[in-house]
Design a protein around this motif. Structure first.
Motif, PDB file in Angstrom:
ATOM      1  N   ASN A 283       0.849  -1.188   0.000  1.00 35.03           N
ATOM      2  CA  ASN A 283       0.000   0.000   0.000  1.00 35.03           C
ATOM      3  C   ASN A 283       0.881   1.233   0.000  1.00 35.03           C
ATOM      4  O   ASN A 283       1.856   1.307   0.774  1.00 35.03           O
ATOM      5  CB  ASN A 283      -0.910   0.048   1.226  1.00 35.03           C
ATOM      6  CG  ASN A 283      -2.008  -0.978   1.161  1.00 35.03           C
ATOM      7  OD1 ASN A 283      -2.360  -1.469   0.100  1.00 35.03           O
ATOM      8  ND2 ASN A 283      -2.546  -1.307   2.316  1.00 35.03           N
ATOM      9  N   ILE A 284       0.536   2.212  -0.852  1.00 33.47           N
ATOM     10  CA  ILE A 284       1.234   3.497  -0.860  1.00 33.47           C
ATOM     11  C   ILE A 284       0.195   4.603  -0.955  1.00 33.47           C
ATOM     12  O   ILE A 284      -0.940   4.369  -1.349  1.00 33.47           O
ATOM     13  CB  ILE A 284       2.231   3.612  -2.037  1.00 33.47           C
ATOM     14  CG1 ILE A 284       1.494   3.507  -3.376  1.00 33.47           C
ATOM     15  CG2 ILE A 284       3.340   2.596  -1.940  1.00 33.47           C
ATOM     16  CD1 ILE A 284       2.343   3.878  -4.574  1.00 33.47           C
ATOM     17  N   THR A 285       0.597   5.816  -0.604  1.00 37.64           N
ATOM     18  CA  THR A 285      -0.313   6.954  -0.699  1.00 37.64           C
ATOM     19  C   THR A 285      -0.225   7.569  -2.092  1.00 37.64           C
ATOM     20  O   THR A 285       0.726   7.318  -2.841  1.00 37.64           O
ATOM     21  CB  THR A 285       0.036   8.028   0.339  1.00 37.64           C
ATOM     22  OG1 THR A 285       1.334   8.548   0.026  1.00 37.64           O
ATOM     23  CG2 THR A 285      -0.004   7.464   1.756  1.00 37.64           C
TER      24      THR A 285
ATOM     25  N   SER B  94       8.072   6.348 -11.337  1.00 38.55           N
ATOM     26  CA  SER B  94       8.955   5.494 -12.130  1.00 38.55           C
ATOM     27  C   SER B  94       9.431   4.280 -11.341  1.00 38.55           C
ATOM     28  O   SER B  94       9.374   3.148 -11.833  1.00 38.55           O
ATOM     29  CB  SER B  94      10.174   6.284 -12.624  1.00 38.55           C
ATOM     30  OG  SER B  94       9.765   7.288 -13.504  1.00 38.55           O
ATOM     31  N   SER B  95       9.905   4.516 -10.127  1.00 34.55           N
ATOM     32  CA  SER B  95      10.426   3.396  -9.337  1.00 34.55           C
ATOM     33  C   SER B  95       9.309   2.449  -8.903  1.00 34.55           C
ATOM     34  O   SER B  95       9.501   1.232  -8.849  1.00 34.55           O
ATOM     35  CB  SER B  95      11.204   3.906  -8.121  1.00 34.55           C
ATOM     36  OG  SER B  95      10.370   4.659  -7.279  1.00 34.55           O
ATOM     37  N   ILE B  96       8.137   2.989  -8.626  1.00 36.93           N
ATOM     38  CA  ILE B  96       7.015   2.141  -8.207  1.00 36.93           C
ATOM     39  C   ILE B  96       6.554   1.262  -9.366  1.00 36.93           C
ATOM     40  O   ILE B  96       6.352   0.056  -9.194  1.00 36.93           O
ATOM     41  CB  ILE B  96       5.857   3.000  -7.656  1.00 36.93           C
ATOM     42  CG1 ILE B  96       6.277   3.635  -6.328  1.00 36.93           C
ATOM     43  CG2 ILE B  96       4.598   2.162  -7.475  1.00 36.93           C
ATOM     44  CD1 ILE B  96       5.353   4.701  -5.820  1.00 36.93           C
ATOM     45  N   THR B  97       6.394   1.844 -10.551  1.00 38.53           N
ATOM     46  CA  THR B  97       5.961   1.028 -11.699  1.00 38.53           C
ATOM     47  C   THR B  97       7.021  -0.002 -12.062  1.00 38.53           C
ATOM     48  O   THR B  97       6.690  -1.132 -12.415  1.00 38.53           O
ATOM     49  CB  THR B  97       5.630   1.898 -12.922  1.00 38.53           C
ATOM     50  OG1 THR B  97       6.740   2.745 -13.217  1.00 38.53           O
ATOM     51  CG2 THR B  97       4.391   2.716 -12.671  1.00 38.53           C
ATOM     52  N   ARG B  98       8.288   0.359 -11.979  1.00 40.47           N
ATOM     53  CA  ARG B  98       9.369  -0.603 -12.253  1.00 40.47           C
ATOM     54  C   ARG B  98       9.298  -1.767 -11.266  1.00 40.47           C
ATOM     55  O   ARG B  98       9.428  -2.932 -11.639  1.00 40.47           O
ATOM     56  CB  ARG B  98      10.729   0.084 -12.162  1.00 40.47           C
ATOM     57  CG  ARG B  98      11.872  -0.768 -12.631  1.00 40.47           C
ATOM     58  CD  ARG B  98      13.237  -0.067 -12.596  1.00 40.47           C
ATOM     59  NE  ARG B  98      13.196   1.354 -12.892  1.00 40.47           N
ATOM     60  CZ  ARG B  98      13.383   2.330 -11.989  1.00 40.47           C
ATOM     61  NH1 ARG B  98      13.621   2.026 -10.722  1.00 40.47           N
ATOM     62  NH2 ARG B  98      13.344   3.594 -12.337  1.00 40.47           N
ATOM     63  N   GLU B  99       9.029  -1.470 -10.015  1.00 39.65           N
ATOM     64  CA  GLU B  99       8.920  -2.496  -8.982  1.00 39.65           C
ATOM     65  C   GLU B  99       7.732  -3.429  -9.249  1.00 39.65           C
ATOM     66  O   GLU B  99       7.841  -4.649  -9.106  1.00 39.65           O
ATOM     67  CB  GLU B  99       8.761  -1.817  -7.624  1.00 39.65           C
ATOM     68  CG  GLU B  99       8.817  -2.736  -6.444  1.00 39.65           C
ATOM     69  CD  GLU B  99       8.752  -1.950  -5.143  1.00 39.65           C
ATOM     70  OE1 GLU B  99       7.946  -2.356  -4.281  1.00 39.65           O
ATOM     71  OE2 GLU B  99       9.479  -0.960  -4.997  1.00 39.65           O
ATOM     72  N   VAL B 100       6.601  -2.860  -9.655  1.00 39.03           N
ATOM     73  CA  VAL B 100       5.425  -3.680  -9.973  1.00 39.03           C
ATOM     74  C   VAL B 100       5.740  -4.613 -11.133  1.00 39.03           C
ATOM     75  O   VAL B 100       5.397  -5.795 -11.104  1.00 39.03           O
ATOM     76  CB  VAL B 100       4.205  -2.781 -10.299  1.00 39.03           C
ATOM     77  CG1 VAL B 100       3.078  -3.589 -10.906  1.00 39.03           C
ATOM     78  CG2 VAL B 100       3.741  -2.054  -9.052  1.00 39.03           C
TER      79      VAL B 100
ATOM     80  N   ASN C 226       2.847   9.925  -6.789  1.00 39.65           N
ATOM     81  CA  ASN C 226       3.224  11.097  -7.588  1.00 39.65           C
ATOM     82  C   ASN C 226       4.722  11.377  -7.514  1.00 39.65           C
ATOM     83  O   ASN C 226       5.321  11.786  -8.502  1.00 39.65           O
ATOM     84  CB  ASN C 226       2.444  12.334  -7.132  1.00 39.65           C
ATOM     85  CG  ASN C 226       0.992  12.274  -7.548  1.00 39.65           C
ATOM     86  OD1 ASN C 226       0.657  11.645  -8.539  1.00 39.65           O
ATOM     87  ND2 ASN C 226       0.134  12.920  -6.781  1.00 39.65           N
ATOM     88  N   GLN C 227       5.330  11.169  -6.377  1.00 37.84           N
ATOM     89  CA  GLN C 227       6.745  11.476  -6.201  1.00 37.84           C
ATOM     90  C   GLN C 227       7.673  10.393  -6.752  1.00 37.84           C
ATOM     91  O   GLN C 227       8.801  10.682  -7.126  1.00 37.84           O
ATOM     92  CB  GLN C 227       7.053  11.694  -4.719  1.00 37.84           C
ATOM     93  CG  GLN C 227       6.399  12.937  -4.158  1.00 37.84           C
ATOM     94  CD  GLN C 227       6.578  13.065  -2.653  1.00 37.84           C
ATOM     95  OE1 GLN C 227       7.020  12.139  -1.991  1.00 37.84           O
ATOM     96  NE2 GLN C 227       6.209  14.220  -2.116  1.00 37.84           N
ATOM     97  N   HIS C 228       7.209   9.138  -6.803  1.00 36.88           N
ATOM     98  CA  HIS C 228       8.086   8.023  -7.176  1.00 36.88           C
ATOM     99  C   HIS C 228       7.455   7.113  -8.236  1.00 36.88           C
ATOM    100  O   HIS C 228       7.626   5.895  -8.192  1.00 36.88           O
ATOM    101  CB  HIS C 228       8.425   7.188  -5.936  1.00 36.88           C
ATOM    102  CG  HIS C 228       8.982   7.996  -4.809  1.00 36.88           C
ATOM    103  ND1 HIS C 228      10.251   8.497  -4.813  1.00 36.88           N
ATOM    104  CD2 HIS C 228       8.414   8.407  -3.640  1.00 36.88           C
ATOM    105  CE1 HIS C 228      10.465   9.168  -3.693  1.00 36.88           C
ATOM    106  NE2 HIS C 228       9.357   9.130  -2.960  1.00 36.88           N
TER     107      HIS C 228
END
Length: 94
Positions: free
Chosen positions: A3-5, A14-20, A10-12
């Motif tokens: 879970n993220i806010t 690129s890194s979040i989508t890469r992780e997914v 909005n701030q991350h």
């Protein structure tokens, strides 16, 4: 499932989508504590859609092949499709 806010997204982004994509683990995005969005990795398309659903655990294969649907029987019309459409359009004008 992580879970993220919305702010973190909005701030991350690129890194979040890469992780997914790399981990294959969905991420739930929350706004004021309520889930509003889910990021899930795309499942590669298979030649056989049923096989893809079975592999993803979203469907079970048929128990017997006799339950498989049979192709439609062709219908012969007394007139051509163009004639039927012309007649229908003529009726609609009045």
């Amino acid at each position: 499932m992580k879970n993220i806010t919305m702010t973190e997204l909005n701030q991350h982004i690129s890194s979040i989508t890469r992780e997914v994509i790399e981990r294959g683990e969905p991420v739930v995005v929350t706004k004021r504590g309520q889930p509003v969005l889910r990021l899930v990795p795309e499942v590669p398309a298979a030649d056989d859609p049923l096989a893809a659903l079975v592999a993803a655990g979203k469907a079970t294969p048929p128990s017997s092949m006799s339950a498989m649907p049979v192709g439609r029987v062709p219908i012969t019309l007394s007139r051509t499709l163009d004639e039927l459409l012309s007649e229908e359009r003529a009726d609609a004008e009045f």
